[in-house]
Design an enzyme around this catalytic site. Structure first.
Site, short mmCIF file in Angstrom:
data_model
loop_
_atom_site.label_atom_id
_atom_site.label_comp_id
_atom_site.label_asym_id
_atom_site.label_seq_id
_atom_site.Cartn_x
_atom_site.Cartn_y
_atom_site.Cartn_z
N THR A 159 0.83 -1.21 0.00
CA THR A 159 0.00 0.00 0.00
C THR A 159 0.86 1.26 0.00
OG1 THR A 159 -1.80 -1.13 1.14
CG2 THR A 159 -1.78 1.27 1.27
N THR A 172 1.54 -4.13 4.53
CA THR A 172 1.34 -4.49 5.95
C THR A 172 0.89 -5.93 6.17
OG1 THR A 172 -0.96 -3.69 5.92
CG2 THR A 172 0.77 -2.10 6.54
N ASP A 173 0.25 -6.55 5.18
CA ASP A 173 -0.37 -7.85 5.44
C ASP A 173 0.63 -8.92 5.86
OD1 ASP A 173 -2.87 -6.90 5.01
OD2 ASP A 173 -3.14 -7.77 3.01
N LYS A 190 0.55 -8.47 12.95
CA LYS A 190 -0.49 -7.52 12.59
C LYS A 190 -1.79 -7.93 13.27
CE LYS A 190 -2.81 -5.24 8.72
NZ LYS A 190 -2.97 -5.13 7.25
#
Length: 249
Positions: free
Chosen positions: A12, A92-93, A169
């Protein structure tokens, strides 16, 4: 001037909004905004030259172990060029997976690696990208060798510094990451780093391969089918207690 390695991987933080068939979508950009974005986020008063490499451009949910090897290879290329601090922009995943992998794959190097990204692409209003990068750079200049995740998730939030082997996360907005089985290493706010639970790598020579992968225990910590598990913190091999002296709990 401080020279810092920069590794762009997509995600992202490397994405832009586009319109397809009348619908607005966010997709990873082939012409990454990374170098310009990072330059605009550098803390005032710092003279830093970023040396960029882009070994891949992917949404992080599409990354596989071979991609971790490519990222590790890019870090090694920076180290071979004399750089000892590397910033990685990443989706981020699977950021925590990459952080853990690099912690072990780069354990023989005297290098500090900080990974960050964003919840919102940098071309959108209220994006957290510049804040995350700003704080990641502040942390990168002070942290000892090792791999870390640095993430705020919002302009008004402090960034937390997580050890690469003990982070996951936990949400899709705000402070998306949480330290596991330890407190965060530090926090960054107002352009300053404050230690919370400082982690010190071994001081004698380069780190060796770790003997404990988080989620597992050294041999001898688990007996039969009992729930007893090792209660010690992760340390590079040779810097922490052996399996024969594990704390039981």
């Amino acid at each position: 001037m401080t020279r810092v390695g920069l590794i762009l991987t997509g995600g992202t933080v490397g994405a832009r909004r586009t319109t397809r068939a009348g619908e607005t979508v966010v997709s990873v950009a082939t012409d990454s905004p990374g170098p310009g974005l990072v330059g605009s986020a550098v803390p005032a008063g710092l003279d830093i030259e970023f040396v960029p490499l882009s070994p891949l451009t992917l949404a992080s949910e599409d990354m596989r172990p071979d991609d971790w090897r490519r990222i590790a290879g890019a870090v090694r290329a920076h180290v071979a060029a004399g750089l000892r601090r590397v910033l990685i922009l990443h989706g981020t995943d699977t950021m925590s997976f990459t952080a853990a992998a690099l912690s072990f794959m780069l354990a023989d190097l005297d290098v500090t690696v900080v990974i960050t990204g964003s919840n919102v692409s940098p071309d959108q209003e209220h994006s957290d990208a510049r804040k995350n990068i700003h704080d990641a750079v502040v942390a990168l200049l002070e942290l000892p060798r090792g791999a870390y995740v640095v993430f705020a998730g919002g302009e008004d939030l402090p960034s937390l510094v997580h050890l690469g082997t003990q982070v996951r996360k936990v949400r899709i907005s705000g402070q998306s990451f949480q330290s596991v089985n330890r407190r965060p290493v530090a926090r960054v706010h107002g352009g300053a780093l404050t230690w919370i639970d400082r982690w010190r790598p071994g001081s004698s020579g380069p780190a060796r391969a770790a003997t404990w992968i988080p989620g597992c225990c050294p041999s001898g910590c688990i007996r039969g089918s009992t729930s007893t598990r090792c209660g010690t913190r992760w340390r590079p091999a040779g810097t922490g207690p052996s399996s024969s002296s594990c704390t039981r709990r």
